[in-house]
Design a protein around this motif. Structure first.
Motif, PDB file in Angstrom:
ATOM      1  N   ILE A  63       1.030  -1.193  -0.114  1.00 48.51           N
ATOM      2  CA  ILE A  63       0.048   0.078  -0.025  1.00 48.51           C
ATOM      3  C   ILE A  63       0.940   1.029   0.203  1.00 48.51           C
ATOM      4  O   ILE A  63       1.432   1.680   0.818  1.00 48.51           O
ATOM      5  N   THR A  64       0.842   1.820  -1.258  1.00 45.52           N
ATOM      6  CA  THR A  64       2.005   3.018  -1.094  1.00 45.52           C
ATOM      7  C   THR A  64       1.209   4.205  -2.021  1.00 45.52           C
ATOM      8  O   THR A  64      -0.011   4.101  -2.280  1.00 45.52           O
ATOM      9  N   GLY A  65       1.930   5.316  -2.143  1.00 48.42           N
ATOM     10  CA  GLY A  65       1.370   6.595  -2.792  1.00 48.42           C
ATOM     11  C   GLY A  65       0.043   6.772  -2.256  1.00 48.42           C
ATOM     12  O   GLY A  65      -0.058   7.159  -1.230  1.00 48.42           O
ATOM     13  N   LEU A  66      -0.706   7.170  -3.093  1.00 50.25           N
ATOM     14  CA  LEU A  66      -2.002   7.817  -2.543  1.00 50.25           C
ATOM     15  C   LEU A  66      -2.973   7.017  -1.710  1.00 50.25           C
ATOM     16  O   LEU A  66      -3.518   7.521  -0.812  1.00 50.25           O
ATOM     17  N   ALA A  67      -3.036   5.822  -1.841  1.00 49.28           N
ATOM     18  CA  ALA A  67      -3.797   4.771  -1.095  1.00 49.28           C
ATOM     19  C   ALA A  67      -3.153   4.920   0.284  1.00 49.28           C
ATOM     20  O   ALA A  67      -3.698   4.878   1.217  1.00 49.28           O
ATOM     21  N   ARG A  68      -1.778   4.991   0.429  1.00 48.51           N
ATOM     22  CA  ARG A  68      -1.175   5.086   1.808  1.00 48.51           C
ATOM     23  C   ARG A  68      -1.605   6.102   2.405  1.00 48.51           C
ATOM     24  O   ARG A  68      -1.723   6.296   3.590  1.00 48.51           O
ATOM     25  N   LEU A  69      -1.368   7.284   1.746  1.00 45.22           N
ATOM     26  CA  LEU A  69      -1.675   8.738   2.252  1.00 45.22           C
ATOM     27  C   LEU A  69      -2.871   8.942   2.786  1.00 45.22           C
ATOM     28  O   LEU A  69      -3.325   9.298   3.897  1.00 45.22           O
ATOM     29  N   ARG A  70      -3.970   8.306   1.999  1.00 46.23           N
ATOM     30  CA  ARG A  70      -5.411   8.566   2.267  1.00 46.23           C
ATOM     31  C   ARG A  70      -5.772   7.431   3.553  1.00 46.23           C
ATOM     32  O   ARG A  70      -6.490   7.984   4.600  1.00 46.23           O
ATOM     33  N   HIS A  71      -5.644   6.252   3.282  1.00 47.38           N
ATOM     34  CA  HIS A  71      -5.926   5.394   4.254  1.00 47.38           C
ATOM     35  C   HIS A  71      -5.247   5.151   5.507  1.00 47.38           C
ATOM     36  O   HIS A  71      -5.635   4.569   6.774  1.00 47.38           O
ATOM     37  N   LEU A  72      -3.923   5.686   5.585  1.00 46.27           N
ATOM     38  CA  LEU A  72      -2.955   5.264   6.542  1.00 46.27           C
ATOM     39  C   LEU A  72      -2.543   6.633   7.340  1.00 46.27           C
ATOM     40  O   LEU A  72      -2.965   7.037   8.297  1.00 46.27           O
ATOM     41  N   VAL A  73      -2.029   7.381   6.489  1.00 47.42           N
ATOM     42  CA  VAL A  73      -1.471   8.677   7.039  1.00 47.42           C
ATOM     43  C   VAL A  73      -2.490   9.749   7.512  1.00 47.42           C
ATOM     44  O   VAL A  73      -2.663  10.118   8.761  1.00 47.42           O
ATOM     45  N   LEU A  74      -3.116  10.097   6.643  1.00 48.19           N
ATOM     46  CA  LEU A  74      -4.253  11.058   6.988  1.00 48.19           C
ATOM     47  C   LEU A  74      -5.374  10.561   7.884  1.00 48.19           C
ATOM     48  O   LEU A  74      -5.901  11.369   8.854  1.00 48.19           O
ATOM     49  N   ARG A  75      -5.607   9.252   7.930  1.00 48.05           N
ATOM     50  CA  ARG A  75      -6.822   8.871   8.957  1.00 48.05           C
ATOM     51  C   ARG A  75      -6.229   8.631  10.066  1.00 48.05           C
ATOM     52  O   ARG A  75      -6.843   9.091  11.075  1.00 48.05           O
TER      53      ARG A  75
END
Length: 259
Positions: free
Chosen positions: A158-170
């Motif tokens: 899970i990298t890129g925008l998916a990581r940003l949306r589902h992990l980092v920002l969440r």
């Protein structure tokens, strides 16, 4: 239903007590600068008509919305970048600390030089003050992402925008919303201050005009409108926060219930 009524009672209890104390303390006041609350409330409907709400309150709300939205987008975007990269954080931190220490009202004359005296200046002033709580809380929220979850996401590709949306920002969203809540109160203050400089409408402008014309009860009604506006925006923010962070509040509630 009972829980809702209980929360409503808790919310309105202190304001009701403060209004009662204000009413009793000012009831026999003859001071021109501190009129009785009864006089202020009687003046309120005559001052804040539909036309005045459209000509003064609506422009203020639109400026606040524009500056607040600009600060939220910039603060979250820049804060995510700084929080995600240690070297970027090391380079930017001294500059951020310097800029954060400058009070936004001091920047009003400077901003007027390149943004003029129109709505752009007021929106920029609001954004310049609101961005810091959002940015700093975003940085700390991104830095606090669980390393185990980060490693798990990497293992599953899970990298890129998916990581940003589902992990980092969440993961950072509770702290981001804490910054957004702080920024809202800062934005209301700066909205009023910016409208006291070279303005032709808005709540800040109107209150100053009442003060200069010695219309003291009218001035107090403007202060009441500001308080009611702040309360209304706070309620809207809480509803939005409950909806977006429902998973977070649900997890905290289940943790408190567990033995």
């Amino acid at each position: 239903m009972r829980h809702l009524l209980l929360r409503l009672g808790y919310t309105l209890a202190l304001p009701a007590v403060l209004v009662a104390v204000w009413w009793l303390a000012s009831d026999d006041s003859t001071d021109v600068y501190w009129p009785p609350l009864r006089t202020i409330l009687e003046t309120f409907p005559d001052v804040w008509t539909g036309d005045r709400l459209r000509s003064d309150v609506l422009p203020s709300v639109l400026r606040l919305t524009g500056g607040y939205a600009l600060a939220a987008v910039a603060g979250i975007a820049v804060g995510t970048v700084i929080g995600s990269h240690r070297r970027v954080r090391a380079v930017c931190e001294p500059v951020l600390e310097f800029l954060r220490a400058v009070p936004p009202p001091v920047l009003v004359p400077v901003i007027m030089l390149f943004a003029g005296i129109g709505d752009t200046m007021k929106i920029v002033v609001i954004a310049a003050g609101c961005v810091w709580p959002v940015l700093l809380n975003t940085v700390e929220g991104v830095r606090a992402v669980d390393p185990v979850m980060a490693e798990t996401a990497r293992s599953y590709g899970i990298t890129g925008l998916a990581r940003l949306r589902h992990l980092v920002l969440r993961s950072a969203s509770p702290q981001i919303f804490a910054g957004l809540r702080q920024a809202l109160s800062v934005g209301i203050i700066l909205m009023v201050i910016s409208e006291m400089f070279a303005a032709s409408n808005g709540l800040g402008f109107t209150i100053v005009q009442f003060q200069r014309g010695f219309a003291i009860p009218d001035m107090w009604t403007g202060i009441l409108v500001l308080g009611l506006l702040g309360f209304f925006l706070s309620v809207l923010f809480q509803l939005l926060e409950r909806r977006v962070l429902g998973w977070y509040h649900g997890r905290r509630a289940s943790t408190r219930r567990s033995p």
